[in-house]
Structure formats: structure tokens, C-alpha cells
Design an enzyme around this catalytic site. Structure first.
Site, PDB file in Angstrom:
ATOM      1  N   GLY A  16      25.513  50.529  35.726  1.00  0.00           N
ATOM      2  CA  GLY A  16      25.531  51.749  36.522  1.00  0.00           C
ATOM      3  C   GLY A  16      24.354  52.636  36.201  1.00  0.00           C
ATOM      4  O   GLY A  16      23.402  52.240  35.536  1.00  0.00           O
ATOM      5  N   GLY A  17      24.433  53.875  36.662  1.00  0.00           N
ATOM      6  CA  GLY A  17      23.330  54.803  36.478  1.00  0.00           C
ATOM      7  C   GLY A  17      23.260  55.411  35.091  1.00  0.00           C
ATOM      8  O   GLY A  17      22.306  56.113  34.774  1.00  0.00           O
ATOM      9  N   GLU A  52      40.616  29.472  37.872  1.00  0.00           N
ATOM     10  CA  GLU A  52      40.048  30.744  37.427  1.00  0.00           C
ATOM     11  C   GLU A  52      38.525  30.721  37.318  1.00  0.00           C
ATOM     12  O   GLU A  52      37.825  31.513  37.948  1.00  0.00           O
ATOM     13  CB  GLU A  52      40.661  31.116  36.071  1.00  0.00           C
ATOM     14  CG  GLU A  52      39.977  32.251  35.339  1.00  0.00           C
ATOM     15  CD  GLU A  52      40.140  33.584  36.038  1.00  0.00           C
ATOM     16  OE1 GLU A  52      39.139  34.307  36.179  1.00  0.00           O
ATOM     17  OE2 GLU A  52      41.267  33.902  36.456  1.00  0.00           O
ATOM     18  N   GLN A  69      49.174  31.178  37.667  1.00  0.00           N
ATOM     19  CA  GLN A  69      48.857  32.562  37.325  1.00  0.00           C
ATOM     20  C   GLN A  69      48.623  33.495  38.503  1.00  0.00           C
ATOM     21  O   GLN A  69      49.162  34.604  38.525  1.00  0.00           O
ATOM     22  CB  GLN A  69      47.631  32.611  36.412  1.00  0.00           C
ATOM     23  CG  GLN A  69      47.300  34.008  35.910  1.00  0.00           C
ATOM     24  CD  GLN A  69      46.155  34.070  34.937  1.00  0.00           C
ATOM     25  OE1 GLN A  69      45.660  35.142  34.609  1.00  0.00           O
ATOM     26  NE2 GLN A  69      45.701  32.927  34.444  1.00  0.00           N
ATOM     27  N   PHE A 101      50.075  27.480  46.958  1.00  0.00           N
ATOM     28  CA  PHE A 101      49.920  26.028  47.019  1.00  0.00           C
ATOM     29  C   PHE A 101      48.496  25.662  47.427  1.00  0.00           C
ATOM     30  O   PHE A 101      47.717  26.505  47.886  1.00  0.00           O
ATOM     31  CB  PHE A 101      50.875  25.431  48.061  1.00  0.00           C
ATOM     32  CG  PHE A 101      52.339  25.519  47.705  1.00  0.00           C
ATOM     33  CD1 PHE A 101      52.810  25.077  46.485  1.00  0.00           C
ATOM     34  CD2 PHE A 101      53.253  26.036  48.616  1.00  0.00           C
ATOM     35  CE1 PHE A 101      54.162  25.139  46.167  1.00  0.00           C
ATOM     36  CE2 PHE A 101      54.595  26.109  48.314  1.00  0.00           C
ATOM     37  CZ  PHE A 101      55.048  25.660  47.085  1.00  0.00           C
ATOM     38  N   ASP A 143      42.200  34.681  38.816  1.00  0.00           N
ATOM     39  CA  ASP A 143      43.634  34.486  39.010  1.00  0.00           C
ATOM     40  C   ASP A 143      44.385  35.816  39.110  1.00  0.00           C
ATOM     41  O   ASP A 143      44.890  36.188  40.154  1.00  0.00           O
ATOM     42  CB  ASP A 143      44.208  33.660  37.858  1.00  0.00           C
ATOM     43  CG  ASP A 143      44.050  32.162  38.086  1.00  0.00           C
ATOM     44  OD1 ASP A 143      44.064  31.732  39.245  1.00  0.00           O
ATOM     45  OD2 ASP A 143      43.925  31.427  37.098  1.00  0.00           O
TER      46      ASP A 143
END
Length: 415
Positions: A247-248, A139, A17, A97, A168
Site C-alpha cells: 500500500g501507500g 487450495e 474445506q 462437487f 478454500d
């Protein structure tokens, strides 16, 4: 119409992937991507998670559009000669690889530079230089090592990985940017270079707000926009914050009409400060506009659970789409929780090419994700993934092999 990467030739040694995500994106932008596969087997994902016997899986087809496939026995000296000719003609070699595999094939960085000094060698690895450099990574390992899992989930549960393939596909997207930057720099220097995207690094880049919060926590010992505040004492590391926005502008996932039977009857709701008055009017709490406990963003932080509970009373009377229609009239930030079925059937995503139907010679028609990046002068045409070795003779002919030579290579199972 021309494409952004017309004339760029990519030697694609990728599989599964992370690498194929990168090379598919380059192919969508017009690069000629030549995917090198092992004869008789090919990319492992051709056979993984098959839903039709004997047909390339959706796992493979959805990651290898717009490419050409050749099969080469890279252990045979004549196969190595094919690769040398490819390296001479290509601009970029992309591989994911295990560490050291290219060297063991006889194609170290130094060897590739000797063959083609302009060649860019781009690699996905699990980790960058350090104690885990030689470890094999998948992953979910990348999500864990990059800080995502420790900060995902609810604080009373275990770490969670996300369904988004940020390890991935996220790394593949980072690598594609590195390749384009290296191609641009080569215009000035005339030289190739190595480009590395480590999966841990890519995940951390996508988790930067949590590294931000770690430093804030170290300094203040609290994170007031997190759902733990003010009832739970913070530890020394950023905790899992459930569905908080990060977040804010505080946000949370709220139930909508039908939630008892529909697992996706929910909406994400953000209590953005500039529209606080509109929020209060919509849910029937006009008194909160002037109430000192609710009137300012800072004053609201200790009361977020109460606020979202009250908003949820309102959202539970509407479907997620009804709530969207009402809230958008007041510019209140929100978004429906869309299932994969809803996304697959959404007409606007088909119209923009974000979801594309592709016809395959053995699979038939299937849906895939199109190019997420839209350019006015480089229109993406999503073409099907190649059959195993479909373009071997075509590519070898372009490398200068004659018909008799190709026949001999096939007879000796080099191709």
C-alpha cells in the site's frame, strides 16, 4: 436469544474445506445445516491428518461445527426420495462437487427448480466459465491461478503460496455472502437462484491490490514503494515484493531481541507518514525529520532499505512485545509476528470467542476457530461437529418418515 438465520434450512453437500467453511459460517448464524454424507465413509476429511486413531480428525471437526449429519445412499431410488423430501423442505443446497456431479446424480438445476422453485443452489467451483471450467482445483492451485503465488515471496526466489487458506476458506466466505444475498432477494422475487463462487475469482478478489499495481506498472514502468526501487529494473508484470506492505504506507518485517533462536521474534513496522517524526525520535534519528532526503514520503522511497535497516537496529534491542508497547504510545502502526502457539494461548482471543475450546465425545477437548464475525443480536455458540450419521433418524423423522420406514431404510442400507 434468536439467531440471524433462524428458520433457514441448509442442505449441505459439501466436503473438505471450501464448502464446509461456508456452511459452518451459516450454521454459526443460526441456520439448520444438514450435512449429507456417504454411509460408512462420510466427508473425506474425517480420516485425513488424524492424530488419534479411529477418531474424527481436527481437519473435519474444525470445519463442521453446529451441523447435523445424515448418511444417505444417493444412488438408491429410495435414497433419492430422501433427497427430494429434503430439497422440498430446505432453502439452500450448497455443494462443492466436481463440475457436473449434481447433474449425474439426477439433480440438475432444472430438476431442483421443479421440486422447489424457491431453492437456492450455491456452488464452489475451481474456475468460472472459460477454458479451465472443468478442471479440479485445490487450495494451492487456486492461489496460483488467482494471482497470489506470482506476487508472493521475494524477487530472487520462486513464487510462494501463503499459509492462509485464501483459496478454500476464502471462497467459502465469499459463497456465504452470496447465499445470504440470494435469501434476501428471494424475499422480493419469491424465486431461488444459482450462486457460484469460483476459487480463482475469490483469490483474485483478495489480490485486487496487485491488479491495481499491474495497471500502475503498465503506465509508469515502475512501482516506487516496492523494494526493487530504485536499484532493479521492473519487468512487465508485478514482481514479488517480499514483506512490503502493498500500500501507500511502506512496511517491513524487522528482527527483534531473540531472533537468533526464536523464528518468530519479529515485528511488522509501518512508516506511516503522519507519525514519521515520532518514529525518528524513538529510534534516535531526529535529523531525518528535516533532512530533505527523508522529510517527505516521496523523498523517503529511494531510501527505504536504509530506513528499515536503521529501525531494525532499534527493534533488535527490544522483544516484539516491548517494541509494541513503546510504539503504540506514539500511534506507530506495528504488529508482532505471533506463532500459532502464542495465538492458541492468547487469553483475549478466548474471551472474544475467536478461539474456542470444544468438547467432543470421542476426541475430548480441542481448540477451534470461532466465528470471526461478531453480532450484538446474534450470539454464536460453537457446538461440536457431528458424528457420522448421528442425526439420520432425527432428520428423517422430521421429513415424515415413521419408525418402521426408517428401520426398513437402514435394513436395505439406504441410510
Amino acid at each position: 436469544m434468536s439467531k440471524a438465520l433462524d428458520g433457514v434450512k441448509i442442505l449441505d453437500f459439501t466436503h473438505v474445506q471450501s464448502g464446509p467453511t461456508c456452511t459452518q459460517l451459516l450454521a454459526w448464524f443460526g441456520a439448520d445445516v444438514i450435512k449429507v454424507e456417504k454411509a460408512g465413509e462420510g466427508d473425506a476429511t474425517r480420516g485425513q491428518l488424524r492424530d488419534i486413531d479411529g477418531v474424527d480428525s481436527l481437519y473435519f471437526t474444525m470445519l463442521n461445527h453446529n451441523k447435523r449429519s445424515i448418511t444417505v445412499n444417493t444412488k438408491d431410488p429410495k435414497g433419492k426420495e430422501v433427497l427430494i423430501r429434503l430439497i422440498k423442505q430446505c432453502d439452500v443446497l450448497v455443494e462443492n462437487f466436481a463440475p457436473g456431479a449434481l447433474d449425474r446424480m439426477g439433480f440438475s438445476w432444472e430438476k431442483i427448480q421443479e421440486i422447489n422453485p424457491r431453492m437456492i443452489v450455491a456452488s464452489v467451483k475451481g474456475f468460472g466459465p472459460g477454458p479451465y471450467e472443468d478442471c479440479k482445483v485445490y487450495e494451492n492451485v487456486a492461489q496460483c491461478a488467482g494471482g497470489s503465488a506470482s506476487t508472493t515471496g521475494f524477487d530472487d526466489g520462486p513464487p510462494l503460496v501463503t499459509g492462509a487458506q485464501i483459496g478454500d476458506s476464502g471462497t467459502g466466505l465469499h459463497l456465504a455472502l452470496g447465499i445470504v444475498a440470494a435469501l434476501y432477494q428471494r424475499n422480493t422475487t419469491g424465486r431461488g437462484q444459482r450462486v457460484l463462487a469460483a476459487m480463482q475469482d475469490a483469490v483474485l478478489n483478495l489480490c485486487r491490490v496487485k491488479l491495481r499495481d499491474q495497471q500502475r506498472l503498465d503506465r509508469t514502468h515502475t512501482l516506487q514503494e516496492y523494494p526493487q526501487f530504485p536499484d532493479t529494473e521492473f519487468g512487465d508484470a508485478v514482481p514479488r515484493a517480499g514483506n512490503a506492505s502493498g500500500g501507500g504506507q511502506p512496511g517491513w518485517i524487522l528482527k527483534c531481541k531473540g531472533w537468533q533462536t526464536d523464528p518468530n521474534a519479529y515485528i511488522y513496522f509501518i512508516t506511516q507518514a503522519p507519525v514519521w517524526g515520532a518514529i525518528c525520535k524513538v529510534i534516535g534519528e531526529e535529523g531525518w525529520i528535516t533532512d530533505p532526503s527523508y522529510a517527505t514520503p516521496k523523498a523517503r522511497l529511494p531510501h527505504l532499505k536504509t530506513i528499515f535497516s536503521r529501525i531494525e537496529e532499534w527493534t533488535k534491542t527490544k522483544t516484539k512485545f516491548e517494541a509494541m508497547d513503546i510504539l503504540n504510545k506514539f500511534d506507530i502502526p506495528c504488529g508482532p509476528i505471533l506463532s500459532m502457539k502464542e495465538i492458541a494461548e492468547e487469553p483475549s482471543l478466548r474471551a472474544t470467542g475467536t478461539v474456542v475450546e470444544v468438547d467432543h465425545p470421542t476426541r475430548g477437548k480441542y481448540l477451534t476457530v470461532g466465528n470471526p464475525i461478531k453480532m450484538s443480536d446474534s450470539i454464536t455458540e460453537v457446538t461440536r461437529s457431528p458424528l457420522l450419521g448421528e442425526h439420520t433418524e432425527e432428520v428423517l423423522g422430521q421429513l415424515g418418515y415413521g419408525a418402521d420406514e426408517i428401520a426398513a431404510l437402514r435394513e436395505s442400507k439406504v441410510i
